[in-house]
Design an enzyme around this catalytic site. Structure first.
Site, mmCIF file in Angstrom:
data_model
loop_
_atom_site.group_PDB
_atom_site.id
_atom_site.type_symbol
_atom_site.label_atom_id
_atom_site.label_comp_id
_atom_site.label_asym_id
_atom_site.label_seq_id
_atom_site.Cartn_x
_atom_site.Cartn_y
_atom_site.Cartn_z
ATOM 1 C CG ASP A 77 -1.846 1.193 1.310
ATOM 2 O OD1 ASP A 77 -2.255 1.691 0.243
ATOM 3 O OD2 ASP A 77 -2.162 1.653 2.424
ATOM 4 C CB SER A 78 0.308 4.799 -0.633
ATOM 5 O OG SER A 78 -0.811 5.020 0.216
ATOM 6 C CE1 TYR A 96 2.370 4.850 -3.989
ATOM 7 C CE2 TYR A 96 0.745 3.072 -3.964
ATOM 8 C CZ TYR A 96 2.062 3.483 -3.898
ATOM 9 O OH TYR A 96 3.065 2.556 -3.756
ATOM 10 N N GLY A 97 -2.887 9.031 -4.039
ATOM 11 C CA GLY A 97 -4.043 9.701 -4.627
ATOM 12 C C GLY A 97 -3.749 10.888 -5.531
ATOM 13 C CB CYS A 115 -3.440 0.643 -2.263
ATOM 14 S SG CYS A 115 -3.553 2.367 -2.794
ATOM 15 C CG ASN A 116 -9.849 0.860 -2.342
ATOM 16 O OD1 ASN A 116 -9.416 0.661 -1.212
ATOM 17 N ND2 ASN A 116 -10.973 0.319 -2.768
ATOM 18 C CB THR A 117 -5.307 4.994 -5.199
ATOM 19 O OG1 THR A 117 -6.246 5.732 -4.425
ATOM 20 C CG2 THR A 117 -4.737 5.891 -6.279
ATOM 21 C CB CYS A 151 -9.481 4.651 1.366
ATOM 22 S SG CYS A 151 -7.731 4.954 1.786
ATOM 23 C CB THR A 152 -6.722 -0.198 2.757
ATOM 24 O OG1 THR A 152 -5.638 0.579 2.235
ATOM 25 C CG2 THR A 152 -7.229 -1.145 1.673
ATOM 26 C CG HIS A 153 -4.869 4.911 4.867
ATOM 27 N ND1 HIS A 153 -4.475 4.526 3.604
ATOM 28 C CD2 HIS A 153 -3.728 5.277 5.522
ATOM 29 C CE1 HIS A 153 -3.156 4.664 3.494
ATOM 30 N NE2 HIS A 153 -2.680 5.119 4.641
#
Length: 260
Positions: free
Chosen positions: A6-7, A38-39, A69-71, A180-182
């Site tokens: 992930d970012s 990343y967004g 990470c969705n992005t 979003c995974t956050h």
């Protein structure tokens, strides 16, 4: 070994569920904090960076990849699957379908980064369900930054959550998709700010897909095997180490990595 990235810290919400569902599977988790978030970056930048991250994970012995990470999933999953045919690559899927099926009011919300909300993948998925439910899109501005700072319940974080949900005022939204995974790390604040909605975290469904992919490719570890975990960060790693200890209750070392 599963390679997961992930970012930043958000993908640890997926790792947490994976460790619960598949406690015998070893994981190397890379937090690309040097590039977080990343967004705001371009599609091409995220695609190229994700390819570099996957190259490194494969060199470490990963035999499957989880894009936590969705992005990055939206920007890079398709190219990565073309580049590595036969390699199981599992990405994030916005949980619009289960939210639509569970909604009693017929009104759901999708909470995600602006990059994910504007992405073709999410918009295409949302269009498929627009006939069945009304969908409100909510940008989680500042959420990633607050989680990366480890501020999961500070006054600033509570205000950030309140502002993000302001557009729900007087609505009948009863399902909120965490895109979003956050965001699962802010679930207590979200639930408090909008208690009439169920929060939909896709991590459980993603981990079930990981299990299926490992079985299909005969890559699963023996059930009796003791899992091992490596955590790596491309930027400041002591904060990540503290986060893992405080939030996930695991004492571990985070390895620093310079990834050109």
């Amino acid at each position: 070994m599963i390679g997961m990235f992930d970012s930043g810290l958000g993908g640890l919400s997926v790792w947490r569920e994976l460790a619960r569902q598949l406690p015998h599977e070893s994981v190397i988790y890379l937090a690309d904090r040097a590039w977080c978030p990343y967004g705001p970056r371009s599609h091409g930048e995220i695609e190229a960076r994700s390819t570099r991250v996957v190259e490194w994970l494969l060199a470490q012995g990963a035999t499957s990849i989880v894009i936590a990470c969705n992005t990055a999933t939206s920007a890079a999953a398709a190219k990565l699957r073309r580049h590595y045919p036969g390699l199981p690559i599992i990405g994030m899927e916005p949980a619009i379908k289960p939210a639509a099926l569970a909604s009693r009011s017929g009104h759901i919300a999708v909470l995600a980064t602006r990059a994910t909300l504007s992405g073709e993948k999410l918009q295409r998925l949302a269009a498929h369900y627009h006939e069945h439910v009304r969908i409100t899109f909510l940008p989680g501005d500042g959420f990633v930054e607050q989680v990366e700072a480890g501020e999961l319940d500070s006054p600033q974080t509570r205000n950030t959550v309140k502002q993000a949900l302001a557009d729900l005022a007087d609505s009948d939204v009863d399902q909120i998709v965490l895109g979003c995974t956050h965001y699962p790390f802010l679930a207590p604040l979200l639930a408090s700010a909008w208690p009439q909605a169920e929060l939909i975290d896709p991590a459980g469904a993603v981990c079930r897909q990981i299990r299926r992919q490992l079985e299909t490719h005969h890559l699963g570890s023996p059930l009796a095997q003791q899992a091992s975990y490596r955590f790596v960060s491309t930027a400041e790693h002591t904060g990540m180490q503290d986060f893992i200890a405080r939030v996930l209750d695991i004492e571990t070392e985070v390895e620093p990595l310079t990834l050109a």
